[in-house]
Design a protein around this motif. Structure first.
Motif, PDB file in Angstrom:
ATOM      1  N   LYS A 126       0.701   4.616 -11.822  1.00  0.00           N
ATOM      2  CA  LYS A 126       0.164   5.009 -10.276  1.00  0.00           C
ATOM      3  C   LYS A 126       1.583   4.721  -9.277  1.00  0.00           C
ATOM      4  O   LYS A 126       1.440   5.528  -8.480  1.00  0.00           O
ATOM      5  CB  LYS A 126      -0.813   3.890 -10.122  1.00  0.00           C
ATOM      6  CG  LYS A 126      -1.473   4.191  -8.767  1.00  0.00           C
ATOM      7  CD  LYS A 126      -2.893   3.330  -8.582  1.00  0.00           C
ATOM      8  CE  LYS A 126      -3.454   3.590  -7.275  1.00  0.00           C
ATOM      9  NZ  LYS A 126      -4.770   2.667  -6.980  1.00  0.00           N
ATOM     10  N   ALA A 127       2.194   3.774  -9.686  1.00  0.00           N
ATOM     11  CA  ALA A 127       3.118   3.388  -8.513  1.00  0.00           C
ATOM     12  C   ALA A 127       4.243   4.744  -8.654  1.00  0.00           C
ATOM     13  O   ALA A 127       4.951   5.082  -7.584  1.00  0.00           O
ATOM     14  CB  ALA A 127       3.974   2.184  -9.052  1.00  0.00           C
ATOM     15  N   TYR A 128       4.705   5.114 -10.014  1.00  0.00           N
ATOM     16  CA  TYR A 128       5.318   6.476  -9.739  1.00  0.00           C
ATOM     17  C   TYR A 128       4.714   7.757  -9.206  1.00  0.00           C
ATOM     18  O   TYR A 128       5.382   8.431  -8.503  1.00  0.00           O
ATOM     19  CB  TYR A 128       5.639   6.730 -11.288  1.00  0.00           C
ATOM     20  CG  TYR A 128       7.192   6.059 -11.812  1.00  0.00           C
ATOM     21  CD1 TYR A 128       8.408   6.484 -11.319  1.00  0.00           C
ATOM     22  CD2 TYR A 128       7.188   4.849 -12.315  1.00  0.00           C
ATOM     23  CE1 TYR A 128       9.496   6.042 -11.781  1.00  0.00           C
ATOM     24  CE2 TYR A 128       8.136   4.353 -12.666  1.00  0.00           C
ATOM     25  CZ  TYR A 128       9.484   4.664 -12.347  1.00  0.00           C
ATOM     26  OH  TYR A 128      10.751   4.572 -12.988  1.00  0.00           O
ATOM     27  N   GLU A 129       3.366   7.878  -9.272  1.00  0.00           N
ATOM     28  CA  GLU A 129       2.731   8.912  -8.666  1.00  0.00           C
ATOM     29  C   GLU A 129       2.881   8.437  -7.076  1.00  0.00           C
ATOM     30  O   GLU A 129       3.013   9.491  -6.370  1.00  0.00           O
ATOM     31  CB  GLU A 129       1.395   8.872  -9.019  1.00  0.00           C
ATOM     32  CG  GLU A 129       1.061   9.414 -10.463  1.00  0.00           C
ATOM     33  CD  GLU A 129      -0.342   8.958 -10.948  1.00  0.00           C
ATOM     34  OE1 GLU A 129      -1.102   8.321 -10.362  1.00  0.00           O
ATOM     35  OE2 GLU A 129      -0.699   9.491 -12.158  1.00  0.00           O
ATOM     36  N   TYR A 130       2.883   7.341  -6.526  1.00  0.00           N
ATOM     37  CA  TYR A 130       3.004   7.129  -5.102  1.00  0.00           C
ATOM     38  C   TYR A 130       4.418   7.467  -4.760  1.00  0.00           C
ATOM     39  O   TYR A 130       4.494   7.778  -3.395  1.00  0.00           O
ATOM     40  CB  TYR A 130       2.508   5.645  -4.898  1.00  0.00           C
ATOM     41  CG  TYR A 130       2.441   5.134  -3.496  1.00  0.00           C
ATOM     42  CD1 TYR A 130       1.682   5.434  -2.803  1.00  0.00           C
ATOM     43  CD2 TYR A 130       3.570   4.245  -3.180  1.00  0.00           C
ATOM     44  CE1 TYR A 130       1.783   5.055  -1.076  1.00  0.00           C
ATOM     45  CE2 TYR A 130       3.452   3.664  -1.879  1.00  0.00           C
ATOM     46  CZ  TYR A 130       2.631   3.959  -0.756  1.00  0.00           C
ATOM     47  OH  TYR A 130       2.890   3.653   0.342  1.00  0.00           O
ATOM     48  N   LEU A 131       5.284   7.115  -5.631  1.00  0.00           N
ATOM     49  CA  LEU A 131       6.678   7.369  -5.239  1.00  0.00           C
ATOM     50  C   LEU A 131       6.819   8.776  -4.646  1.00  0.00           C
ATOM     51  O   LEU A 131       7.865   9.352  -3.713  1.00  0.00           O
ATOM     52  CB  LEU A 131       7.745   7.120  -6.322  1.00  0.00           C
ATOM     53  CG  LEU A 131       9.210   7.610  -6.272  1.00  0.00           C
ATOM     54  CD1 LEU A 131       9.722   6.552  -5.141  1.00  0.00           C
ATOM     55  CD2 LEU A 131       9.774   7.269  -7.652  1.00  0.00           C
ATOM     56  N   MET A 132       5.990   9.663  -5.465  1.00  0.00           N
ATOM     57  CA  MET A 132       6.161  11.170  -4.929  1.00  0.00           C
ATOM     58  C   MET A 132       5.636  11.540  -3.696  1.00  0.00           C
ATOM     59  O   MET A 132       5.956  12.853  -3.046  1.00  0.00           O
ATOM     60  CB  MET A 132       5.436  12.212  -6.265  1.00  0.00           C
ATOM     61  CG  MET A 132       5.861  11.537  -7.507  1.00  0.00           C
ATOM     62  SD  MET A 132       7.687  11.699  -7.694  1.00  0.00           S
ATOM     63  CE  MET A 132       7.943  13.703  -7.342  1.00  0.00           C
ATOM     64  N   GLU A 133       4.980  10.524  -3.025  1.00  0.00           N
ATOM     65  CA  GLU A 133       4.199  11.021  -1.786  1.00  0.00           C
ATOM     66  C   GLU A 133       5.243  11.011  -0.527  1.00  0.00           C
ATOM     67  O   GLU A 133       6.113  10.207  -0.577  1.00  0.00           O
ATOM     68  CB  GLU A 133       3.338  10.054  -1.457  1.00  0.00           C
ATOM     69  CG  GLU A 133       1.988   9.915  -2.484  1.00  0.00           C
ATOM     70  CD  GLU A 133       0.727   9.063  -2.067  1.00  0.00           C
ATOM     71  OE1 GLU A 133       0.568   8.335  -0.998  1.00  0.00           O
ATOM     72  OE2 GLU A 133       0.065   8.966  -2.825  1.00  0.00           O
ATOM     73  N   TYR A 134       4.851  11.789   0.359  1.00  0.00           N
ATOM     74  CA  TYR A 134       5.691  11.980   1.610  1.00  0.00           C
ATOM     75  C   TYR A 134       5.882  10.710   2.510  1.00  0.00           C
ATOM     76  O   TYR A 134       7.030  10.656   3.110  1.00  0.00           O
ATOM     77  CB  TYR A 134       5.236  13.267   2.303  1.00  0.00           C
ATOM     78  CG  TYR A 134       5.907  13.403   3.597  1.00  0.00           C
ATOM     79  CD1 TYR A 134       7.317  13.862   3.727  1.00  0.00           C
ATOM     80  CD2 TYR A 134       5.200  13.415   4.775  1.00  0.00           C
ATOM     81  CE1 TYR A 134       7.958  13.806   4.944  1.00  0.00           C
ATOM     82  CE2 TYR A 134       5.658  13.557   6.046  1.00  0.00           C
ATOM     83  CZ  TYR A 134       7.139  13.631   6.115  1.00  0.00           C
ATOM     84  OH  TYR A 134       7.661  14.102   7.196  1.00  0.00           O
ATOM     85  N   ASP A 135       4.797   9.969   2.407  1.00  0.00           N
ATOM     86  CA  ASP A 135       4.695   8.988   3.800  1.00  0.00           C
ATOM     87  C   ASP A 135       5.377   7.752   3.224  1.00  0.00           C
ATOM     88  O   ASP A 135       5.404   6.759   4.060  1.00  0.00           O
ATOM     89  CB  ASP A 135       3.587   8.837   4.323  1.00  0.00           C
ATOM     90  CG  ASP A 135       3.085   9.849   5.132  1.00  0.00           C
ATOM     91  OD1 ASP A 135       3.949  10.591   5.886  1.00  0.00           O
ATOM     92  OD2 ASP A 135       1.910   9.955   5.481  1.00  0.00           O
ATOM     93  N   VAL A 136       5.947   7.528   2.130  1.00  0.00           N
ATOM     94  CA  VAL A 136       6.618   6.335   1.669  1.00  0.00           C
ATOM     95  C   VAL A 136       7.764   5.912   2.594  1.00  0.00           C
ATOM     96  O   VAL A 136       8.493   6.585   2.918  1.00  0.00           O
ATOM     97  CB  VAL A 136       7.189   6.483   0.294  1.00  0.00           C
ATOM     98  CG1 VAL A 136       8.069   5.172  -0.260  1.00  0.00           C
ATOM     99  CG2 VAL A 136       5.805   6.534  -0.694  1.00  0.00           C
ATOM    100  N   PHE A 137       7.573   4.495   3.200  1.00  0.00           N
ATOM    101  CA  PHE A 137       8.499   3.994   4.340  1.00  0.00           C
ATOM    102  C   PHE A 137       9.178   2.709   3.476  1.00  0.00           C
ATOM    103  O   PHE A 137       8.632   1.652   3.562  1.00  0.00           O
ATOM    104  CB  PHE A 137       8.029   3.524   5.286  1.00  0.00           C
ATOM    105  CG  PHE A 137       8.735   3.586   6.535  1.00  0.00           C
ATOM    106  CD1 PHE A 137       8.768   4.741   7.665  1.00  0.00           C
ATOM    107  CD2 PHE A 137       9.788   3.063   6.830  1.00  0.00           C
ATOM    108  CE1 PHE A 137       9.528   4.713   8.819  1.00  0.00           C
ATOM    109  CE2 PHE A 137      10.735   2.779   7.747  1.00  0.00           C
ATOM    110  CZ  PHE A 137      10.524   3.650   8.889  1.00  0.00           C
ATOM    111  N   GLY A 138      10.449   2.887   2.667  1.00  0.00           N
ATOM    112  CA  GLY A 138      10.927   1.440   2.160  1.00  0.00           C
ATOM    113  C   GLY A 138      10.519   1.604   0.677  1.00  0.00           C
ATOM    114  O   GLY A 138      10.479   2.759   0.023  1.00  0.00           O
TER     115      GLY A 138
END
Length: 331
Positions: free
Chosen positions: A311-323
């Motif tokens: 799930k963390a890797y899926e989140y990595l692909m999202e545009y709004d990651v800040f940091g």
């Protein structure tokens, strides 16, 4: 048995899986085995599994280049560490020493003691981005007071660290983002000016900010079309450090426009600058000194549990990651 993250075919987060492996019973002379307490995700990890990185994976392959933990065993020639030490890995060019999982093995050369003022989550969140930014700005461009640097994809962990590195050299930062809601945060993190490339003309704004003096260096993890937008505002002898393809589109080098501005494009990788021990140690010491003074600080977006690694890797692909995205392992 210990669980690690691995993949058996090329693809995105959907190809990642948990795999059981035996803990190594024997180590090579320079190897250190450690129990992982936290690991950090980088887009280069995803590029490896997708077959888009210049490192070609040997399938089946583990994944990940940054982890921190506690030393469990040492190779016969290791002198810098002892069992029980808290350590973090330095990313380097390898298909063998990948670290996302409950245990990891790393050569002594690419392992450091965790900074005393950081915990495991923080310690695994510093080396890729700060080391990546150190060599372009400190060693190559030699940024000095009031030099203007353009930093693309400014909310990524790599670019946030670049802001810190440039500011530590008294340079001026123009941060580029596609999101209006990130502007205030980027200024809070040290950017002198922020340009929204979705709503503003990049070169016009740079000319306005610099009184048409242009920029000394560019930190470009994007590629086209971003590359085309700043070519005409490069100073003479300026340097473009191109190290990523977030846009998915490779750069087509515009020789004529580089000649007109007497500027240079450097296809850049951290891995090419940490092969020699003296070079890697210079970077480590610069970063450790600034970490100890709280000048450089980990910028963490979200922490996942080990069971949520995919799930963390899926989140990595999202545009709004800040940091930085981190996985914590509570053994």
């Amino acid at each position: 048995m210990k669980k690690v993250i691995s993949f058996n075919k090329i693809g995105g987060p959907e190809v990642l899986e948990f795999q059981d492996i035996e803990e190594p019973k024997e180590l090579k002379a320079d190897e250190v085995l450690y129990e992982v307490k936290a690991f950090a995700l980088n887009r280069s990890d995803w590029l490896l599994s997708a077959g888009l990185h210049y490192t070609i994976p040997n399938l089946p392959s583990r994944i990940g280049s940054e982890a921190s933990g506690v030393v469990k065993a040492l190779g016969s020639s290791v002198t810098k560490f002892k069992i029980g030490d808290k350590v973090s890995s330095i990313p380097f060019f390898t298909t063998e020493y990948l670290v996302h999982g409950e245990i990891a093995v790393t050569p002594e050369k690419y392992l450091v003691h965790c900074p005393e003022n950081l915990n495991f989550i923080e310690s695994t969140s510093i080396w890729m981005q700060y080391m990546t930014a150190y060599y372009p700005f400190v060693k190559i461009a030699k940024i000095k007071k009031n030099d203007v640097v353009l930093i693309g994809a400014a909310s990524s962990s790599a670019s946030l660290a670049a802001i810190d590195i440039v500011k530590s050299l008294n340079g001026l930062v123009i941060a580029a983002t596609r999101s209006e809601k990130k502007i205030d945060k980027l200024k809070e993190y040290g950017a002198d000016e922020v340009i929204n490339t979705q709503t503003e003309n990049l070169s016009d704004r740079i000319n306005n900010i610099t009184n048409e003096q242009g920029i000394r260096a560019v930190y470009d993890p994007i590629g086209n079309p971003f590359y085309q937008q700043y070519l005409d505002v490069l100073q003479s002898n300026s340097l473009v450090f191109h190290f990523g393809l977030l846009s998915g589109e490779s750069i087509k080098i515009d020789i004529s426009r580089h000649v007109r501005t007497n500027s240079y494009l450097l296809p850049y990788s951290l891995f090419n600058y940490i092969r020699e021990e003296n070079s890697i140690n210079e970077g480590i010491e610069y970063i450790k000194e600034n970490i100890s003074k709280n000048i450089f600080k980990p910028k963490i977006n979200k922490v996942f549990s080990f069971g949520e690694s995919i799930k963390a890797y899926e989140y990595l692909m999202e545009y709004d990651v800040f940091g930085k995205i981190v996985v914590e392992i509570k053994n």
